[in-house]
Design a protein around this motif. Structure first.
Motif, PDB file in Angstrom:
ATOM      1  N   ALA A   1       0.814  -1.222   0.000  1.00 32.11           N
ATOM      2  CA  ALA A   1       0.000   0.000   0.000  1.00 32.11           C
ATOM      3  C   ALA A   1       0.846   1.271   0.000  1.00 32.11           C
ATOM      4  O   ALA A   1       0.521   2.240  -0.695  1.00 32.11           O
ATOM      5  CB  ALA A   1      -0.949   0.007   1.193  1.00 32.11           C
ATOM      6  N   LEU A   2       1.923   1.284   0.747  1.00 31.95           N
ATOM      7  CA  LEU A   2       2.747   2.499   0.811  1.00 31.95           C
ATOM      8  C   LEU A   2       3.444   2.790  -0.510  1.00 31.95           C
ATOM      9  O   LEU A   2       3.682   3.943  -0.850  1.00 31.95           O
ATOM     10  CB  LEU A   2       3.771   2.391   1.940  1.00 31.95           C
ATOM     11  CG  LEU A   2       3.178   2.364   3.351  1.00 31.95           C
ATOM     12  CD1 LEU A   2       4.292   2.234   4.379  1.00 31.95           C
ATOM     13  CD2 LEU A   2       2.344   3.593   3.619  1.00 31.95           C
ATOM     14  N   LEU A   3       3.780   1.752  -1.264  1.00 32.23           N
ATOM     15  CA  LEU A   3       4.394   1.949  -2.580  1.00 32.23           C
ATOM     16  C   LEU A   3       3.474   2.759  -3.483  1.00 32.23           C
ATOM     17  O   LEU A   3       3.915   3.664  -4.192  1.00 32.23           O
ATOM     18  CB  LEU A   3       4.717   0.602  -3.227  1.00 32.23           C
ATOM     19  CG  LEU A   3       5.233   0.650  -4.664  1.00 32.23           C
ATOM     20  CD1 LEU A   3       6.576   1.359  -4.725  1.00 32.23           C
ATOM     21  CD2 LEU A   3       5.334  -0.742  -5.236  1.00 32.23           C
TER      22      LEU A   3
ATOM     23  N   ARG B   1       4.086  13.300   0.387  1.00 39.36           N
ATOM     24  CA  ARG B   1       2.727  13.595  -0.081  1.00 39.36           C
ATOM     25  C   ARG B   1       2.004  12.305  -0.423  1.00 39.36           C
ATOM     26  O   ARG B   1       2.617  11.286  -0.712  1.00 39.36           O
ATOM     27  CB  ARG B   1       2.773  14.452  -1.348  1.00 39.36           C
ATOM     28  CG  ARG B   1       3.394  15.775  -1.203  1.00 39.36           C
ATOM     29  CD  ARG B   1       3.308  16.580  -2.503  1.00 39.36           C
ATOM     30  NE  ARG B   1       3.449  15.789  -3.697  1.00 39.36           N
ATOM     31  CZ  ARG B   1       4.509  15.798  -4.479  1.00 39.36           C
ATOM     32  NH1 ARG B   1       5.537  16.545  -4.192  1.00 39.36           N
ATOM     33  NH2 ARG B   1       4.546  15.066  -5.570  1.00 39.36           N
ATOM     34  N   SER B   2       0.694  12.406  -0.441  1.00 37.05           N
ATOM     35  CA  SER B   2      -0.117  11.313  -0.964  1.00 37.05           C
ATOM     36  C   SER B   2       0.013  11.339  -2.479  1.00 37.05           C
ATOM     37  O   SER B   2      -0.162  12.383  -3.105  1.00 37.05           O
ATOM     38  CB  SER B   2      -1.578  11.505  -0.558  1.00 37.05           C
ATOM     39  OG  SER B   2      -2.407  10.666  -1.319  1.00 37.05           O
ATOM     40  N   ALA B   3       0.299  10.194  -3.079  1.00 41.45           N
ATOM     41  CA  ALA B   3       0.477  10.139  -4.535  1.00 41.45           C
ATOM     42  C   ALA B   3      -0.833  10.401  -5.271  1.00 41.45           C
ATOM     43  O   ALA B   3      -0.833  10.956  -6.361  1.00 41.45           O
ATOM     44  CB  ALA B   3       1.038   8.783  -4.943  1.00 41.45           C
ATOM     45  N   GLN B   4      -1.967  10.028  -4.679  1.00 43.56           N
ATOM     46  CA  GLN B   4      -3.246  10.198  -5.362  1.00 43.56           C
ATOM     47  C   GLN B   4      -3.816  11.608  -5.178  1.00 43.56           C
ATOM     48  O   GLN B   4      -4.304  12.213  -6.121  1.00 43.56           O
ATOM     49  CB  GLN B   4      -4.286   9.181  -4.853  1.00 43.56           C
ATOM     50  CG  GLN B   4      -4.014   7.770  -5.269  1.00 43.56           C
ATOM     51  CD  GLN B   4      -2.997   7.068  -4.365  1.00 43.56           C
ATOM     52  OE1 GLN B   4      -2.767   7.490  -3.246  1.00 43.56           O
ATOM     53  NE2 GLN B   4      -2.393   6.023  -4.867  1.00 43.56           N
ATOM     54  N   THR B   5      -3.781  12.133  -3.967  1.00 45.17           N
ATOM     55  CA  THR B   5      -4.450  13.406  -3.681  1.00 45.17           C
ATOM     56  C   THR B   5      -3.496  14.586  -3.535  1.00 45.17           C
ATOM     57  O   THR B   5      -3.944  15.720  -3.438  1.00 45.17           O
ATOM     58  CB  THR B   5      -5.269  13.297  -2.386  1.00 45.17           C
ATOM     59  OG1 THR B   5      -4.375  13.038  -1.299  1.00 45.17           O
ATOM     60  CG2 THR B   5      -6.314  12.201  -2.487  1.00 45.17           C
ATOM     61  N   GLN B   6      -2.183  14.326  -3.470  1.00 43.82           N
ATOM     62  CA  GLN B   6      -1.159  15.350  -3.279  1.00 43.82           C
ATOM     63  C   GLN B   6      -1.261  16.048  -1.924  1.00 43.82           C
ATOM     64  O   GLN B   6      -0.730  17.149  -1.742  1.00 43.82           O
ATOM     65  CB  GLN B   6      -1.190  16.382  -4.417  1.00 43.82           C
ATOM     66  CG  GLN B   6      -0.980  15.810  -5.792  1.00 43.82           C
ATOM     67  CD  GLN B   6       0.324  15.045  -5.925  1.00 43.82           C
ATOM     68  OE1 GLN B   6       1.354  15.507  -5.493  1.00 43.82           O
ATOM     69  NE2 GLN B   6       0.265  13.861  -6.516  1.00 43.82           N
ATOM     70  N   VAL B   7      -1.949  15.443  -0.952  1.00 44.18           N
ATOM     71  CA  VAL B   7      -2.055  16.016   0.387  1.00 44.18           C
ATOM     72  C   VAL B   7      -0.690  15.936   1.064  1.00 44.18           C
ATOM     73  O   VAL B   7      -0.018  14.908   1.005  1.00 44.18           O
ATOM     74  CB  VAL B   7      -3.134  15.273   1.215  1.00 44.18           C
ATOM     75  CG1 VAL B   7      -3.070  15.668   2.682  1.00 44.18           C
ATOM     76  CG2 VAL B   7      -4.493  15.557   0.661  1.00 44.18           C
TER      77      VAL B   7
END
Length: 178
Positions: free
Chosen positions: A104-106, A165-171
């Motif tokens: 998941a972290l990847l 950052r989150s790869a999907q949301t850029q948070v």
């Protein structure tokens, strides 16, 4: 010969609809004036530390303790396209505390380098190096500890901040300052 409209009324549809359109415009203006305004939700505060400090993040279904140990210039790693500038390498250790599966972290994380002097944000580069963090994150179940390196092609200003950052949301999940 000239023909008068029947019943003495104009047959143009728009003329008959004009009062209704004006009423709709007035009602829409009133509804917009009374509608509640959208307010931005306060963003969660991401932890900020210095190189060598362990920062914890918890975001949705993932969470981990992450340490960025140091950052150094390095040679061109195997499998990387010819760089535009100098390659920088950061050594990172991650201990997953909450993950739905071992990889998941990847899929969920990105470690970027930031240069505030030039306003550049450097994205991590994939390499074929055995110490690339992406290889370690392929199997990082909850409770394990994985280490690896993240590479950036730094072509203008030097990296002064490392941002997770989150790869999907850029948070923004965490930040380390040099």
């Amino acid at each position: 010969m000239w023909h008068r409209p029947r019943y003495g009324v104009c047959q143009d549809r728009w003329v008959r609809l004009r009062p209704a359109l004006q009423l709709l415009a007035v009602l829409a203006a009133i509804a917009m004036a009374w509608a509640p305004t959208a307010t931005a939700q306060p963003e969660r505060v991401a932890p900020i530390g210095h190189i060598g400090e362990t920062l914890h993040f918890d975001y949705g279904t993932i969470g981990a303790d992450v340490t960025v140990h140091n950052i150094d210039p390095t040679g061109i790693p195997a499998g990387m396209a010819p760089p535009r500038g100098i390659i920088w390498k950061a050594y990172v250790t991650i201990r997953p505390t909450k993950v739905p599966n071992a990889y998941a972290l990847l899929m969920a994380l990105k470690l970027g380098g930031i240069s505030p002097e030039t306003g550049d944000a450097y994205e991590p580069q994939r390499t074929d190096e055995p110490d690339d963090l992406n290889y370690a994150l392929r199997n990082a179940p909850q409770g394990s500890t994985v280490s690896g390196a993240v590479y950036w092609d730094v072509y203008r200003g030097p990296v002064r901040h490392i941002v997770l950052r989150s790869a999907q949301t850029q948070v923004h999940l965490a930040q380390w300052d040099l």
